[in-house]
Design an enzyme around this catalytic site. Structure first.
Site, short mmCIF file in Angstrom:
data_model
loop_
_atom_site.label_atom_id
_atom_site.label_comp_id
_atom_site.label_asym_id
_atom_site.label_seq_id
_atom_site.Cartn_x
_atom_site.Cartn_y
_atom_site.Cartn_z
N PRO A 285 42.40 39.28 40.91
CA PRO A 285 42.48 38.55 39.64
C PRO A 285 43.65 39.09 38.81
CG PRO A 285 40.65 40.11 39.59
CD PRO A 285 41.25 40.21 40.96
N CYS B 32 39.92 46.94 33.78
CA CYS B 32 41.02 46.51 32.89
C CYS B 32 41.39 47.61 31.90
CB CYS B 32 40.62 45.24 32.15
SG CYS B 32 41.96 44.63 31.12
N LYS C 283 34.66 45.41 40.41
CA LYS C 283 36.03 45.88 40.62
C LYS C 283 36.24 47.11 39.74
CE LYS C 283 40.83 44.31 40.84
NZ LYS C 283 41.48 44.71 39.58
N ASN D 177 42.66 48.23 46.99
CA ASN D 177 43.62 47.53 46.14
C ASN D 177 44.62 48.52 45.52
OD1 ASN D 177 43.63 46.56 42.78
ND2 ASN D 177 44.67 45.33 44.31
C1 LIG Z 1 49.46 40.80 34.83
C2 LIG Z 1 48.21 41.43 35.39
C3 LIG Z 1 46.97 40.88 35.07
C4 LIG Z 1 45.80 41.46 35.58
N1 LIG Z 1 44.60 40.88 35.28
C5 LIG Z 1 43.46 41.39 35.82
C6 LIG Z 1 42.20 40.77 35.59
O1 LIG Z 1 42.07 39.74 34.91
N2 LIG Z 1 41.10 41.35 36.17
C7 LIG Z 1 41.19 42.48 36.94
O2 LIG Z 1 40.17 42.98 37.45
N3 LIG Z 1 42.36 43.07 37.18
C8 LIG Z 1 43.49 42.54 36.66
N4 LIG Z 1 44.69 43.12 36.96
C9 LIG Z 1 44.75 44.23 37.95
C10 LIG Z 1 44.95 43.66 39.37
O3 LIG Z 1 43.87 42.86 39.78
C11 LIG Z 1 45.15 44.79 40.40
O4 LIG Z 1 44.01 45.61 40.41
C12 LIG Z 1 46.38 45.65 40.12
O5 LIG Z 1 47.48 44.85 39.72
C13 LIG Z 1 46.77 46.49 41.34
O6 LIG Z 1 46.99 45.68 42.46
P1 LIG Z 1 48.49 45.19 42.92
O7 LIG Z 1 49.32 46.42 43.04
O8 LIG Z 1 48.27 44.48 44.22
O9 LIG Z 1 49.00 44.29 41.83
C14 LIG Z 1 45.87 42.60 36.42
C15 LIG Z 1 47.12 43.15 36.73
C16 LIG Z 1 48.28 42.58 36.23
C17 LIG Z 1 49.61 43.19 36.61
#
Ligand SMILES: Cc1cc2nc3c(=O)[nH]c(=O)nc-3n(C[C@H](O)[C@H](O)[C@H](O)COP(=O)(O)O)c2cc1C
Length: 316
Positions: free
Chosen positions: A16, A101, A141, A200
């Site tokens: 997400p 978050c 999460k 993740n």
């Molecule tokens: C712009 C942005 C918005 C995000 N929004 C959410 C969210 O709504 N819910 C959530 O659990 N994590 C959120 N995250 C975290 C991501 O789900 C993820 O855990 C994090 O970016 C690490 O994974 P990645 O390196 O593949 O991006 C957000 C991250 C970013 C950068």
């Protein structure tokens, strides 16, 4: 019919991402083979107060099967009411609780990663969701902790309160999005609990996904930023192939744009600017395209500008 996720083989999940993983983006990603898509984070308060915007964000694309809805909150009573509302909504298979978050607006309300500071409350909320929800699964999460890494305690609370699986972003809240991801910690969690664990953090290629799965023993990987500007990454992750034909990219980008207009109306054109920026990375003329679309709001003009660009411009 409600669908349960199968963990017989490693699964590939779209993380997400608030502001990015809306229905149009998820439906494009899903086509490339993501096994699970998750809504943007929805506030349990907003659901209970009947926020129109939040209900719009709840909608799923027909191909999202199974579909997970992520909620945030810190009050078990409000969360219970939010789940009762979601119980009336068809097509949701999983409820996911956000315990990661880091954003001050969310943390200051005691939600998101703040729950990692009060594991008793976190456990109580997980149990409330599990007992109230009529969906087939519930998941959580997490991050590894707020300041300190206390991931085994967190994972145990998640498991003991009835979650069906968990996704672990391998950083603490203090580590925001930049600290090195601790894949050893994810492996320790996997060894400590009997529910499936999804890894993740910073997974952005086939080789990285393969390495993370081997190193952690996780039951799947979740990809967030690696899919922004590259929804085809799920095809690459599943097949190991790095080739995506430019014509296919063009068609996907146009389909994404059309879905944005369908879902948001004409405002979808200016909302597509951030996607235009990410899709055009690496193309010659990307910066003049970005400048140009920053001044276009008209749907037809926007469409023909990007149609022309992605048909004719080359990767440099
Ligand atoms: C712009 C942005 C918005 C995000 N929004 C959410 C969210 O709504 N819910 C959530 O659990 N994590 C959120 N995250 C975290 C991501 O789900 C993820 O855990 C994090 O970016 C690490 O994974 P990645 O390196 O593949 O991006 C957000 C991250 C970013 C950068």
């Amino acid at each position: 019919m409600l669908k349960k996720l199968s963990f017989d083989k490693p699964i590939f999940v779209l993380a997400p991402l608030a502001g990015f993983t809306d229905l149009p983006f998820r439906s494009v990603v899903k086509k490339f083979g993501a096994d699970l898509t998750v809504s943007e984070m929805l506030s349990s308060n907003a659901l209970v107060h009947g926020s129109k915007k939040t209900f719009h964000m709840l909608q799923k694309a027909p191909i999202e099967d199974p579909y997970s809805v992520q909620i945030a909150g810190a009050d078990a009573d409000i969360i219970k009411q939010a789940i009762e509302i979601l119980n009336e909504q068809k097509g949701i298979d999983i409820i996911d609780l956000n315990c990661g978050c880091p954003v001050p607006k969310v943390v200051s309300h005691g939600s998101g990663s703040s729950l990692l500071l009060d594991l008793k409350l976190m456990g109580n909320i997980i149990k409330t969701i599990k007992e109230t929800s009529n969906k087939s699964m519930m998941s959580v999460k997490i991050r590894l902790g707020f300041e300190k890494k206390i991931y085994l305690d967190i994972a145990k609370v998640v498991e003991d309160n009835g979650a069906d699986f968990l996704a672990v972003h391998g950083r603490t809240r203090a580590g925001k999005f930049k600290a090195e991801v601790d894949y050893d910690a994810i492996r320790e969690i996997k060894e400590a609990v009997s529910i499936p664990v999804i890894a993740n953090g910073d997974i952005d290629s086939y080789d990285k996904a393969k390495w993370v799965l081997e190193h952690t023993g996780a039951d799947g990987v979740m990809i967030g930023r690696g899919a922004v500007g590259a929804p085809w990454i799920f095809y690459q992750l599943k097949t190991g192939s790095n080739d995506i034909d430019n014509n296919i990219k063009h068609d996907i980008i146009m389909e994404h744009f059309d879905k944005m207009i369908e879902f948001y109306g004409s405002i979808g054109a200016s909302m597509f600017r951030k996607h235009t920026h990410t899709y055009s990375k690496g193309y010659s003329g990307a910066s003049s395209l970005r400048n140009e679309v920053n001044h276009i709001s008209d749907v037809d003009q926007y469409r023909s500008t990007i149609d022309d660009f992605f048909k004719n411009s080359k990767i440099v």
